[in-house]
Structure formats: structure tokens, C-alpha cells
Design a protein around this motif. Structure first.
Motif, PDB file in Angstrom:
ATOM      1  N   VAL A 127      -1.907  -4.013   6.583  1.00 49.11           N
ATOM      2  CA  VAL A 127      -2.256  -5.106   5.667  1.00 49.11           C
ATOM      3  C   VAL A 127      -1.298  -6.287   5.729  1.00 49.11           C
ATOM      4  CG1 VAL A 127      -3.403  -3.527   4.082  1.00 49.11           C
ATOM      5  CG2 VAL A 127      -0.970  -4.038   3.761  1.00 49.11           C
TER       6      VAL A 127
ATOM      7  N   TRP B 282     -14.692   5.046   3.767  1.00 50.73           N
ATOM      8  CA  TRP B 282     -13.859   4.784   2.596  1.00 50.73           C
ATOM      9  C   TRP B 282     -14.724   4.703   1.345  1.00 50.73           C
ATOM     10  CZ3 TRP B 282      -8.706   5.100   2.890  1.00 50.73           C
ATOM     11  CH2 TRP B 282      -8.092   4.919   4.133  1.00 50.73           C
TER      12      TRP B 282
ATOM     13  N   ALA C  92      -9.410  -5.951   2.764  1.00 51.75           N
ATOM     14  CA  ALA C  92      -8.443  -4.852   2.712  1.00 51.75           C
ATOM     15  C   ALA C  92      -8.938  -3.656   3.516  1.00 51.75           C
ATOM     16  CB  ALA C  92      -8.178  -4.458   1.270  1.00 51.75           C
ATOM     17  N   GLU C  93     -10.209  -3.318   3.368  1.00 53.81           N
ATOM     18  CA  GLU C  93     -10.737  -2.145   4.054  1.00 53.81           C
ATOM     19  C   GLU C  93     -10.726  -2.315   5.566  1.00 53.81           C
ATOM     20  OE1 GLU C  93     -14.861   0.459   4.157  1.00 53.81           O
ATOM     21  OE2 GLU C  93     -14.237  -0.442   2.244  1.00 53.81           O
TER      22      GLU C  93
ATOM     23  N   VAL D  55      -5.425   5.457  -0.177  1.00 47.73           N
ATOM     24  CA  VAL D  55      -4.542   4.290  -0.148  1.00 47.73           C
ATOM     25  C   VAL D  55      -4.525   3.695  -1.547  1.00 47.73           C
ATOM     26  CG1 VAL D  55      -4.062   2.021   0.836  1.00 47.73           C
ATOM     27  CG2 VAL D  55      -5.014   3.829   2.284  1.00 47.73           C
TER      28      VAL D  55
ATOM     29  N   PRO E 269       0.829  -1.210   0.000  1.00 41.80           N
ATOM     30  CA  PRO E 269       0.000   0.000   0.000  1.00 41.80           C
ATOM     31  C   PRO E 269       0.862   1.258   0.000  1.00 41.80           C
ATOM     32  CG  PRO E 269       0.162  -0.860   2.226  1.00 41.80           C
ATOM     33  CD  PRO E 269       0.971  -1.786   1.347  1.00 41.80           C
TER      34      PRO E 269
ATOM     35  N   ASP F  46       3.069  -2.924   6.277  1.00 42.94           N
ATOM     36  CA  ASP F  46       2.174  -1.901   6.806  1.00 42.94           C
ATOM     37  C   ASP F  46       2.717  -0.515   6.470  1.00 42.94           C
ATOM     38  OD1 ASP F  46       0.700  -3.943   7.887  1.00 42.94           O
ATOM     39  OD2 ASP F  46       1.463  -3.681   9.923  1.00 42.94           O
TER      40      ASP F  46
ATOM     41  N   ALA G 198      -2.399   1.630   7.167  1.00 40.45           N
ATOM     42  CA  ALA G 198      -2.738   0.478   6.328  1.00 40.45           C
ATOM     43  C   ALA G 198      -2.052  -0.734   6.943  1.00 40.45           C
ATOM     44  CB  ALA G 198      -2.276   0.701   4.896  1.00 40.45           C
TER      45      ALA G 198
ATOM     46  N   LEU H 231      -7.606  -1.077   7.035  1.00 42.09           N
ATOM     47  CA  LEU H 231      -7.313   0.348   6.908  1.00 42.09           C
ATOM     48  C   LEU H 231      -7.976   1.096   8.062  1.00 42.09           C
ATOM     49  CD1 LEU H 231      -7.966   0.762   3.063  1.00 42.09           C
ATOM     50  CD2 LEU H 231      -5.840   0.111   4.222  1.00 42.09           C
TER      51      LEU H 231
ATOM     52  N   THR I 166       2.020   3.791   7.664  1.00 42.62           N
ATOM     53  CA  THR I 166       1.335   4.735   8.555  1.00 42.62           C
ATOM     54  C   THR I 166       1.825   6.151   8.282  1.00 42.62           C
ATOM     55  OG1 THR I 166       1.165   3.045  10.294  1.00 42.62           O
ATOM     56  CG2 THR I 166       0.821   5.324  10.952  1.00 42.62           C
TER      57      THR I 166
ATOM     58  N   LEU J 185       0.487   5.380   0.791  1.00 39.14           N
ATOM     59  CA  LEU J 185      -0.372   6.415   1.365  1.00 39.14           C
ATOM     60  C   LEU J 185      -0.212   7.690   0.555  1.00 39.14           C
ATOM     61  CD1 LEU J 185       0.101   5.812   5.196  1.00 39.14           C
ATOM     62  CD2 LEU J 185      -1.489   4.744   3.587  1.00 39.14           C
TER      63      LEU J 185
END
Length: 347
Positions: free
Chosen positions: A157, A129, A113-114, A101, A77, A171, A155, A117, A173, A79
């Protein structure tokens, strides 16, 4: 990963790879459980060993081995904010900033995925989102942020399965702060841009907006309108090189123009609408629309807005005719809130 015990007390737990690399963990008070605090790697064999004492004080040992999943593909991901620009950690943005994202792979399981987040705000504000497609998802509240709000976008993930064989690679941030409320209102009836700081009018700038209508370009019809709707400031450039060729209108066509440097240019749409200096149209500013869609200003006003606006500040265009701004053009705030919520994978 956790280890629990009943009728006894854990005294030691280890979780390690075959080469002896240990995963950090923490024993709960009283030894009732142990939880891994370190991250497990993909495609790795682990051995878990636990030692406890039972109610009689005798040792009890348990041992287990397992292997973590080895994904066939990963997604990372990024940002961002609208327009594909990076979302900078520690930055200050305007009250209309929209975090994005972007995944570098197509996400089949948007719901999974969401759920990974997370947006945290202080003071708290609810938001939602919006999946633009299977790689990009935007977040915004119902109304503009309150100045001073602290926002963290995470994120989380890593370890999350978001498609067949597809897992989050890492991840990400970023945290930012919301600055003072700046809103510019461009009114095509009065041919002015009124700028408000904290709801107080601080400057009125004559402007000339898009002349309207359509012309034929290389790839079809091209709009010459300044679309009504709510934009945000995306970027600043001084100068920006502009030409009609950049959006498919040949420079040698009746409405075309060649490459030229345009100064004090504040970008508000992904398809190239700016507030910028153009002294050659001062005669029309405040009276008549003659541009290809941008908001022309004189040098003094263009420089002032360039210097005083920040990324994420709001620009509302009202009373123009023709089409309205769409989300892909940086029209996130023009989407009704009920519509926005329906585009969440968890709605």
C-alpha cells in the motif's frame, strides 16, 4: 518511474533529492530504458538527469524536477488472522486459516486498497477478499487449503491513495505454511466431537454443549446456544479465566457464575466459545446439553485436543438449534462462497 529513449541509447540516469540522496535504478540491456528500483519518499523534491547518445553518436541531455505528494494522513496495514491475532511470518496454520488485513484508518477507496493486497499461493488456489467494514478485510479460498500449501500475504500500500489525502504508510508481508488437515465435527444429536486427521477418524469425545435459550443480561438478551456452523481454532489457554460477567451476565444472576480457572481451553469463537475441560459435567457429556455455549469435555479429551490442534484447524458444529454462527464470531467459512465474493470491492 521510467525513462525511455528512441533512436539512441541511454548511458547514464540519476534521480536524486536536493541533498544528493540517490534513488537506485537499472538500465535495460541496450540502454533503451531506465527504471527506478528504489522507493521515492513522500513530500520530497527530486531532480532527474538523463544522458543519451543519438543515432549520430552525439550526447543528448534531459533534466526534470518534480515533488512527490505530501499526504495529509497515512494508514498502516496490520497482517492478522481472525480474532485480531497477529499473522506470524513462518508459522504453520490449519487448513481453515483466514488472513486479515487491518488498517489503522478508515478506508474510503476500498477498491484501490484491495488492488494493493496480493495473496500468492503454491500450489495456486483462487480466493477472494471480504470487506467486513472499512478497516478490516478477510481473505479465503472457496474450499479449505491443501496441506503443504505455501501462502504469502502482501499489503503493498505504500504510495497508494486510499482516500482523500490518505495514503499507505508502509508495506507489510507475511508467509506461512498450511499443516495437516484436522477437522473436528461436534454433533449435537450424538453429543460427541469426532476428530479427523486427513479424513481419518482418530478420536471420539463425548461433549455437553449449550443448553439453549436466552437469558437477560446487562445489555440485552444473551444466547445460551452453541451455534451451528464452521469455526476455526483461534487460540489456546491453560488456564483461561472465565466468568459470566465477561459477556454481560451478572455472576449473581440465576445463570451467572463467578471467575474461575478453566483448563485446556481451545478457543473457537471471538465471543468466547471454547472446547475445554469441565469434569463437573462429565455426567452430562455424551447425553445432555448443560453449558452456556462452550463444548465441555473431560480432562483427558480436553488435554488431547488442546495439545493436538493448531491455529486454523476446522471445527464444524452440526445439528444444534438456535442461531447460526456469524462472520464476526469467526464464522468466515459459514458464509456461502457466492456471498463472500460479493463483498469484494472489485466484484
Amino acid at each position: 518511474m521510467t525513462v525511455t529513449v528512441s533512436g539512441g541509447r541511454l548511458t547514464r540516469v540519476t534521480l536524486a533529492t536536493a541533498t544528493g540522496t540517490a534513488v537506485a535504478g537499472t538500465l535495460a540491456p541496450g540502454g533503451t530504458s531506465w527504471s527506478a528500483t528504489g522507493r521515492l519518499a513522500y513530500g520530497t523534491a527530486y531532480t532527474l538527469s538523463a544522458l543519451a547518445t543519438n543515432a549520430d553518436g552525439k550526447p543528448v541531455r534531459k533534466r526534470a524536477t518534480f515533488t512527490t505528494v505530501k499526504p495529509s494522513n497515512y494508514t498502516l496495514p496490520y497482517l492478522q488472522r481472525t480474532g485480531g491475532f497477529a499473522l506470524h511470518n513462518g508459522a504453520t496454520y490449519g487448513v481453515g486459516i483466514v488472513p486479515v488485513v487491518h488498517f489503522d484508518e478508515h478506508i474510503a477507496d476500498r477498491a484501490a486498497a484491495e488492488q494493493a493486497l496480493v495473496v500468492t499461493t503454491s500450489p495456486h488456489v483462487d480466493g477472494s477478499w471480504y470487506w467486513v467494514d472499512d478497516q478490516n478485510v478477510h481473505w479465503r479460498p472457496e474450499s479449505y487449503y491443501v496441506p503443504g500449501t505455501r501462502v504469502t500475504v502482501a499489503a503493498r500500500v505504500y504510495g497508494v491513495r486510499v482516500g482523500s489525502g490518505l495514503y499507505g504508510q508502509a508495506d507489510r508481508t507475511a508467509s506461512f505454511t498450511i499443516g495437516a488437515k484436522h477437522v473436528a465435527v461436534a454433533d449435537d444429536r450424538t453429543h460427541t466431537v469426532r476428530v479427523y486427521f486427513g479424513d481419518k477418524l482418530v478420536r471420539t469425545m463425548p461433549t455437553s454443549m449449550g443448553q439453549g435459550g436466552y437469558v437477560q443480561g446487562r445489555n440485552g438478551s444473551i444466547s445460551l446456544w452453541t451455534m451451528s456452523g464452521t469455526y476455526t481454532v483461534l487460540d489456546h489457554g491453560n488456564p483461561v479465566t472465565m466468568s459470566s460477567d465477561s459477556y454481560g451476565l451478572p455472576a449473581n444472576s440465576p445463570y451467572g457464575y463467578g471467575a474461575e480457572s478453566v483448563y485446556y481451553a481451545t478457543k473457537i469463537s471471538t465471543d468466547g466459545i471454547y472446547l475445554h475441560e469441565l469434569d463437573t459435567t462429565v455426567w452430562a457429556q455424551g447425553h445432555q446439553d448443560v453449558s452456556h455455549g462452550c463444548l465441555n469435555l473431560n480432562q483427558s479429551n480436553a488435554q488431547w485436543y488442546y495439545d493436538s490442534s493448531r491455529i486454523g484447524d476446522v471445527v464444524q458444529v452440526v445439528h444444534t438449534t438456535g442461531p447460526r454462527i456469524e462472520l464476526w464470531q469467526n464464522g468466515d467459512w459459514s458464509v456461502p462462497w457466492s456471498t463472500w465474493q460479493r463483498h469484494s470491492a472489485l466484484h
